[in-house]
Enzyme design. Sequence first.
Site, PDB file in Angstrom:
ATOM      1  N   LYS A 157       0.825  -1.210   0.000  1.00 35.87           N
ATOM      2  CA  LYS A 157       0.000   0.000   0.000  1.00 35.87           C
ATOM      3  C   LYS A 157       0.864   1.266   0.000  1.00 35.87           C
ATOM      4  O   LYS A 157       0.601   2.199  -0.754  1.00 35.87           O
ATOM      5  CB  LYS A 157      -0.905  -0.042   1.244  1.00 35.87           C
ATOM      6  CG  LYS A 157      -1.838   1.121   1.411  1.00 35.87           C
ATOM      7  CD  LYS A 157      -2.991   0.759   2.320  1.00 35.87           C
ATOM      8  CE  LYS A 157      -2.709   0.973   3.793  1.00 35.87           C
ATOM      9  NZ  LYS A 157      -2.536   2.386   4.157  1.00 35.87           N
ATOM     10  N   ASP A 178       3.135  -0.677  11.840  1.00 35.50           N
ATOM     11  CA  ASP A 178       1.840  -1.213  11.399  1.00 35.50           C
ATOM     12  C   ASP A 178       1.654  -2.688  11.792  1.00 35.50           C
ATOM     13  O   ASP A 178       0.557  -3.232  11.656  1.00 35.50           O
ATOM     14  CB  ASP A 178       1.685  -1.056   9.880  1.00 35.50           C
ATOM     15  CG  ASP A 178       1.540   0.411   9.486  1.00 35.50           C
ATOM     16  OD1 ASP A 178       1.156   1.235  10.354  1.00 35.50           O
ATOM     17  OD2 ASP A 178       1.812   0.747   8.323  1.00 35.50           O
ATOM     18  N   SER A 227       8.215   9.691  11.059  1.00 38.93           N
ATOM     19  CA  SER A 227       7.014   9.472  10.257  1.00 38.93           C
ATOM     20  C   SER A 227       7.300   9.673   8.787  1.00 38.93           C
ATOM     21  O   SER A 227       7.694  10.759   8.350  1.00 38.93           O
ATOM     22  CB  SER A 227       5.906  10.445  10.691  1.00 38.93           C
ATOM     23  OG  SER A 227       4.964  10.596   9.651  1.00 38.93           O
ATOM     24  N   ARG A 271       2.827   5.931  -3.519  1.00 43.49           N
ATOM     25  CA  ARG A 271       3.932   6.704  -4.095  1.00 43.49           C
ATOM     26  C   ARG A 271       4.044   6.485  -5.594  1.00 43.49           C
ATOM     27  O   ARG A 271       4.380   7.399  -6.346  1.00 43.49           O
ATOM     28  CB  ARG A 271       5.253   6.328  -3.421  1.00 43.49           C
ATOM     29  CG  ARG A 271       5.420   7.056  -2.080  1.00 43.49           C
ATOM     30  CD  ARG A 271       5.615   6.131  -0.973  1.00 43.49           C
ATOM     31  NE  ARG A 271       5.912   6.777   0.288  1.00 43.49           N
ATOM     32  CZ  ARG A 271       5.184   6.591   1.391  1.00 43.49           C
ATOM     33  NH1 ARG A 271       4.111   5.806   1.382  1.00 43.49           N
ATOM     34  NH2 ARG A 271       5.520   7.174   2.516  1.00 43.49           N
TER      35      ARG A 271
HETATM   36  C1  S3P Z   1       2.825   5.203   6.042  1.00 44.93           C
HETATM   37  C2  S3P Z   1       3.510   5.630   7.144  1.00 44.93           C
HETATM   38  C3  S3P Z   1       3.154   5.262   8.521  1.00 44.93           C
HETATM   39  C4  S3P Z   1       2.233   4.044   8.538  1.00 44.93           C
HETATM   40  C5  S3P Z   1       1.117   4.145   7.550  1.00 44.93           C
HETATM   41  C6  S3P Z   1       1.668   4.301   6.138  1.00 44.93           C
HETATM   42  C7  S3P Z   1       3.263   5.651   4.706  1.00 44.93           C
HETATM   43  O1  S3P Z   1       2.487   6.357   9.129  1.00 44.93           O
HETATM   44  O2  S3P Z   1       1.727   3.829   9.828  1.00 44.93           O
HETATM   45  O3  S3P Z   1       0.300   3.008   7.601  1.00 44.93           O
HETATM   46  O4  S3P Z   1       2.865   5.035   3.700  1.00 44.93           O
HETATM   47  O5  S3P Z   1       4.018   6.616   4.651  1.00 44.93           O
HETATM   48  P1  S3P Z   1       3.287   7.553   9.843  1.00 44.93           P
HETATM   49  O6  S3P Z   1       4.050   8.309   8.816  1.00 44.93           O
HETATM   50  O7  S3P Z   1       2.220   8.402  10.481  1.00 44.93           O
HETATM   51  O8  S3P Z   1       4.179   6.880  10.844  1.00 44.93           O
END
Ligand code: S3P
Length: 427
Positions: free
Chosen positions: A21, A313, A165, A26
């Site tokens: 996902k 996750d 993040s 991206r």
């Molecule tokens: C993600 C980053 C994470 C993750 C989310 C998907 C991403 O979140 O928990 O399911 O695709 O960049 P955070 O950036 O808030 O940690």
Amino acid sequence: MKIKIKPVKKIVGEVIVPGDKSIAHRALMIGALAMGATRIKGLPESDDCNYTAKAFRDMGINIRRELDVTIVEGNGLHGLKKPGNPLYVGNSGTSMRLLAGILAGQSFESTLTGDTGISARPMKRVVEPLNMMGVKISAKDGEYPPLAIAGGRVRPIAYKNSIASAQIKSAILFAGLYSKGTTKVVEPVKSRDHTERMLKYFGAKVKIEGRCVSVRGDRELKARAFEIPGDISSAGFFMAAATLLKGSKIKIRNVSINPTRAGILKVLSMMGSDVKIVNRKMRGPEPSADIVVKYSKTRGITITKDMVPSVIDELPIIFVLASLSKGKTIVEGARELRVKETDRIVSMQNGLKAMGADFRVEGDRIVIEGPKSLKGAGLKSFGDHRTCMALAVAALTAESDSEIEGMESVSKSFPAFFETLFNLTIA
Ligand code: S3P
């Protein structure tokens, strides 16, 4: 909607999980900003990715499917058109936060909205750095969606993020593509690096040095072709089920093993699980492999703060593993779990305690003591896909039947989850 889950003896067979996902979002975004037709194999048909695709269609990008290939006809960094309506991203946090960075650089005004779930999730974390880049962006009460963005001139910045993040990092890097200069982000612990890998693959000038990543702006990206590997976050539920159910053996084909995402493989090994990684390959900018997991006895471990981003996750399913493993499992610094699709500390504690687990929260630490044999119970997903899938695995190992309310939540990342799981089970 409710689903009834009966305990099973074991799971056996081969598994295919949907495309990753995070990588898929991206691929759609960078494909839409590149010049030319990007051909993506293995794009998942899940709700969140469909919302990202819809947002770009609303901005004039042609995205179509030919068998298993999705073709994104990008018109370059400045090829998006002003959408006629607010862009609606449903429950997808990645769509909202990453799109905010892209919309920051456009010459039009736009609004990002979503469902009630996402409307309670924090957005200041992207609003603040984008404001620092000179972008006019505002959120409800300074924190929540909808986001109103008056795109325009973007200033490059060097940003020291206090949270690990990838969504924040990516929003800043995307905005940086529209600046004349180099934008830099430093993180406390390296978060998933799909954005920087893919930007590089599409021709951006990206530099990665440990926890620091920078991108040079004002440079067109070029369309590429590649295949998205399977989602290790979806694979994690099957790895856990095979580890926990005696006599199980499964092979999950073509899974992303990006080191910033593969913490679950390390955690499983530390717990004593029998996991093998075979048939390693590169799929465009991302590594993948087949993963073979057999039943094994497991023990509790300590997951330190710096390991958390690579399993963020997967913590819901790790809580299930911990409940059934011998000894104490401690997870340190898990605060970010509170701002996911649900407060996952609360949603998982609620479900696992109802099944008889010993699940304690001590500030930012979670302590789970096992093994506890879980009993069937009435469970709730709270509308969260990963809570739902983690509790489904717990229910397979239980002594009696369970029921989970809110099974439809799995369509966010894995619409065929239950079908795929039940195809492997042996009663
Ligand atoms: C993600 C980053 C994470 C993750 C989310 C998907 C991403 O979140 O928990 O399911 O695709 O960049 P955070 O950036 O808030 O940690």
